[in-house]
Design a protein around this motif. Structure first.
Motif, PDB file in Angstrom:
ATOM      1  N   ILE A   1       0.830  -1.211   0.000  1.00  0.00           N
ATOM      2  CA  ILE A   1       0.000   0.000   0.000  1.00  0.00           C
ATOM      3  C   ILE A   1       0.861   1.257   0.000  1.00  0.00           C
ATOM      4  CG2 ILE A   1      -1.973  -1.071   1.131  1.00  0.00           C
ATOM      5  CD1 ILE A   1      -0.994   0.288   3.770  1.00  0.00           C
ATOM      6  N   ALA A   2       0.256   2.340  -0.449  1.00  0.00           N
ATOM      7  CA  ALA A   2       0.810   3.680  -0.273  1.00  0.00           C
ATOM      8  C   ALA A   2      -0.093   4.383   0.739  1.00  0.00           C
ATOM      9  CB  ALA A   2       0.825   4.430  -1.599  1.00  0.00           C
ATOM     10  N   MET A   3       0.505   5.255   1.541  1.00  0.00           N
ATOM     11  CA  MET A   3      -0.258   6.001   2.553  1.00  0.00           C
ATOM     12  C   MET A   3       0.046   7.483   2.401  1.00  0.00           C
ATOM     13  SD  MET A   3       0.420   3.448   5.789  1.00  0.00           S
ATOM     14  CE  MET A   3       2.122   3.171   5.336  1.00  0.00           C
ATOM     15  N   GLY A   4      -0.227   8.226   3.465  1.00  0.00           N
ATOM     16  CA  GLY A   4       0.067   9.646   3.470  1.00  0.00           C
ATOM     17  C   GLY A   4       1.563   9.916   3.540  1.00  0.00           C
ATOM     18  N   ASP A   5       1.935  11.156   3.260  1.00  0.00           N
ATOM     19  CA  ASP A   5       3.353  11.548   3.256  1.00  0.00           C
ATOM     20  C   ASP A   5       4.019  11.388   4.612  1.00  0.00           C
ATOM     21  OD1 ASP A   5       3.391  12.208   0.568  1.00  0.00           O
ATOM     22  OD2 ASP A   5       2.893  14.310   0.918  1.00  0.00           O
ATOM     23  N   VAL A   6       3.227  11.376   5.693  1.00  0.00           N
ATOM     24  CA  VAL A   6       3.764  11.226   7.048  1.00  0.00           C
ATOM     25  C   VAL A   6       3.126   9.968   7.648  1.00  0.00           C
ATOM     26  CG1 VAL A   6       4.089  12.354   9.294  1.00  0.00           C
ATOM     27  CG2 VAL A   6       3.878  13.750   7.232  1.00  0.00           C
ATOM     28  N   PRO A   7       3.662   8.793   7.305  1.00  0.00           N
ATOM     29  CA  PRO A   7       2.975   7.567   7.719  1.00  0.00           C
ATOM     30  C   PRO A   7       3.093   7.210   9.200  1.00  0.00           C
ATOM     31  CG  PRO A   7       4.989   7.035   6.543  1.00  0.00           C
ATOM     32  CD  PRO A   7       4.831   8.535   6.474  1.00  0.00           C
ATOM     33  N   ASN A   8       4.104   7.742   9.887  1.00  0.00           N
ATOM     34  CA  ASN A   8       4.300   7.377  11.296  1.00  0.00           C
ATOM     35  C   ASN A   8       3.367   8.160  12.202  1.00  0.00           C
ATOM     36  OD1 ASN A   8       6.346   5.602  10.583  1.00  0.00           O
ATOM     37  ND2 ASN A   8       7.922   7.160  10.787  1.00  0.00           N
ATOM     38  N   GLY A   9       2.809   7.447  13.169  1.00  0.00           N
ATOM     39  CA  GLY A   9       1.936   8.083  14.146  1.00  0.00           C
ATOM     40  C   GLY A   9       0.478   8.079  13.726  1.00  0.00           C
TER      41      GLY A   9
ATOM     42  N   GLU B   1       5.082   0.927  -9.543  1.00  0.00           N
ATOM     43  CA  GLU B   1       6.128   1.855  -9.112  1.00  0.00           C
ATOM     44  C   GLU B   1       5.557   2.894  -8.145  1.00  0.00           C
ATOM     45  OE1 GLU B   1       9.994   3.400  -8.853  1.00  0.00           O
ATOM     46  OE2 GLU B   1       9.304   1.512  -9.713  1.00  0.00           O
ATOM     47  N   ALA B   2       4.368   3.403  -8.446  1.00  0.00           N
ATOM     48  CA  ALA B   2       3.739   4.413  -7.585  1.00  0.00           C
ATOM     49  C   ALA B   2       3.485   3.877  -6.184  1.00  0.00           C
ATOM     50  CB  ALA B   2       2.434   4.889  -8.220  1.00  0.00           C
ATOM     51  N   GLN B   3       3.256   2.567  -6.064  1.00  0.00           N
ATOM     52  CA  GLN B   3       2.989   1.970  -4.749  1.00  0.00           C
ATOM     53  C   GLN B   3       4.200   1.985  -3.836  1.00  0.00           C
ATOM     54  OE1 GLN B   3      -0.317   2.321  -4.999  1.00  0.00           O
ATOM     55  NE2 GLN B   3      -0.282   0.714  -3.478  1.00  0.00           N
ATOM     56  N   LYS B   4       5.367   2.299  -4.362  1.00  0.00           N
ATOM     57  CA  LYS B   4       6.584   2.352  -3.545  1.00  0.00           C
ATOM     58  C   LYS B   4       6.711   3.675  -2.788  1.00  0.00           C
ATOM     59  CE  LYS B   4       9.102  -0.679  -6.675  1.00  0.00           C
ATOM     60  NZ  LYS B   4      10.219  -0.779  -7.626  1.00  0.00           N
ATOM     61  N   TYR B   5       5.812   4.634  -3.083  1.00  0.00           N
ATOM     62  CA  TYR B   5       5.897   5.962  -2.486  1.00  0.00           C
ATOM     63  C   TYR B   5       4.607   6.284  -1.737  1.00  0.00           C
ATOM     64  CZ  TYR B   5       9.651   6.206  -5.865  1.00  0.00           C
ATOM     65  OH  TYR B   5      10.783   5.929  -6.585  1.00  0.00           O
ATOM     66  N   ASN B   6       4.733   7.012  -0.645  1.00  0.00           N
ATOM     67  CA  ASN B   6       3.557   7.488   0.085  1.00  0.00           C
ATOM     68  C   ASN B   6       3.119   8.798  -0.539  1.00  0.00           C
ATOM     69  OD1 ASN B   6       3.264   5.377   1.944  1.00  0.00           O
ATOM     70  ND2 ASN B   6       4.942   6.170   3.158  1.00  0.00           N
ATOM     71  N   TRP B   7       1.958   8.796  -1.157  1.00  0.00           N
ATOM     72  CA  TRP B   7       1.516   9.961  -1.919  1.00  0.00           C
ATOM     73  C   TRP B   7       0.109  10.435  -1.561  1.00  0.00           C
ATOM     74  CZ3 TRP B   7      -2.909   9.051  -4.643  1.00  0.00           C
ATOM     75  CH2 TRP B   7      -3.208   7.715  -4.961  1.00  0.00           C
ATOM     76  N   THR B   8      -0.607   9.743  -0.698  1.00  0.00           N
ATOM     77  CA  THR B   8      -1.981  10.135  -0.395  1.00  0.00           C
ATOM     78  C   THR B   8      -1.992  11.209   0.696  1.00  0.00           C
ATOM     79  OG1 THR B   8      -2.537   8.619   1.416  1.00  0.00           O
ATOM     80  CG2 THR B   8      -2.628   7.702  -0.828  1.00  0.00           C
ATOM     81  N   ASN B   9      -3.176  11.692   1.023  1.00  0.00           N
ATOM     82  CA  ASN B   9      -3.324  12.664   2.114  1.00  0.00           C
ATOM     83  C   ASN B   9      -3.656  11.974   3.435  1.00  0.00           C
ATOM     84  OD1 ASN B   9      -2.825  14.962   0.565  1.00  0.00           O
ATOM     85  ND2 ASN B   9      -4.924  15.016  -0.163  1.00  0.00           N
ATOM     86  N   GLY B  10      -3.433  10.661   3.499  1.00  0.00           N
ATOM     87  CA  GLY B  10      -3.743   9.878   4.699  1.00  0.00           C
ATOM     88  C   GLY B  10      -4.564   8.648   4.378  1.00  0.00           C
ATOM     89  N   CYS B  11      -4.973   8.532   3.122  1.00  0.00           N
ATOM     90  CA  CYS B  11      -5.729   7.345   2.687  1.00  0.00           C
ATOM     91  C   CYS B  11      -4.788   6.164   2.496  1.00  0.00           C
ATOM     92  CB  CYS B  11      -6.448   7.639   1.369  1.00  0.00           C
ATOM     93  SG  CYS B  11      -7.791   8.839   1.535  1.00  0.00           S
ATOM     94  N   ILE B  12      -5.352   5.042   2.128  1.00  0.00           N
ATOM     95  CA  ILE B  12      -4.613   3.816   1.861  1.00  0.00           C
ATOM     96  C   ILE B  12      -4.853   3.482   0.396  1.00  0.00           C
ATOM     97  CG2 ILE B  12      -4.452   1.353   2.393  1.00  0.00           C
ATOM     98  CD1 ILE B  12      -5.603   2.208   5.245  1.00  0.00           C
TER      99      ILE B  12
END
Length: 168
Positions: free
Chosen positions: A56-64, A133-144
């Motif tokens: 999965i890709a998540m938000g730009d700040v995945p921790n917390g 390739e896009a799945q290797k980066y966190n690009w959402t606003n907090g979605c999955i």
């Protein structure tokens, strides 16, 4: 001759049966979705067993844990996948019931907005990268995010009301 018949069945028929069984398990409904943020993985489960797992890709700040609207974080905790949206801006989407009561109370106590509209969804149609390739980066606003093909699989396996656990 009998040995050859048995050998033929083992070599040619067993893989077909295994593929049919695997395909059927993806059509059956799941009873839990688990997201492990530290592993960037979403797993669908039935009767305590993992049926399939997705990068999965998540938000730009995945921790917390997500605290406020716009913090680019994916929430943590137990929620419900409460409805599906077939005409999402990111292909299809399944809504996560964030914020729950605890999230709302925390945001109120801090004097901030908790945010919302957290989804599991497909690809970014504006991305120049190929889906895998896009799945290797966190690009959402907090979605999955998953690929559109994976979203089609999840769409078939998940009903509204399915619980989701999002782990750190």
């Amino acid at each position: 001759m009998r040995t050859l018949s048995i050998l033929f069945m083992v070599i040619f028929c067993c893989p077909l049966l295994a593929n049919a069984s695997s395909a059927q398990s993806l059509k059956d409904k799941v009873d839990l979705v688990v997201v492990n943020k530290s592993e960037s993985r979403l797993s669908v489960m039935r009767d305590g067993k993992v049926i399939k797992s997705y990068l999965i890709a998540m938000g730009d700040v995945p921790n917390g844990h997500k605290l406020r609207e716009g913090d680019q974080r994916t929430p943590q905790g137990r929620y419900t996948l409460d409805y599906k949206k077939s005409d999402s801006a990111f292909y299809k989407s399944i809504h996560i019931s964030y914020p729950n009561e605890e999230d709302k109370l925390r945001a109120d106590a801090l004097g901030i907005r908790a945010g919302g509209m957290i989804m599991i969804h497909g690809e970014n149609p504006r991305s120049p990268l190929p889906p895998k390739e896009a799945q290797k980066y966190n690009w959402t606003n907090g979605c999955i995010a998953v690929t559109n093909q994976e979203m089609d699989e999840l769409w078939q396996m998940i009903d509204a009301g399915t619980p989701i656990e999002i782990w750190p």
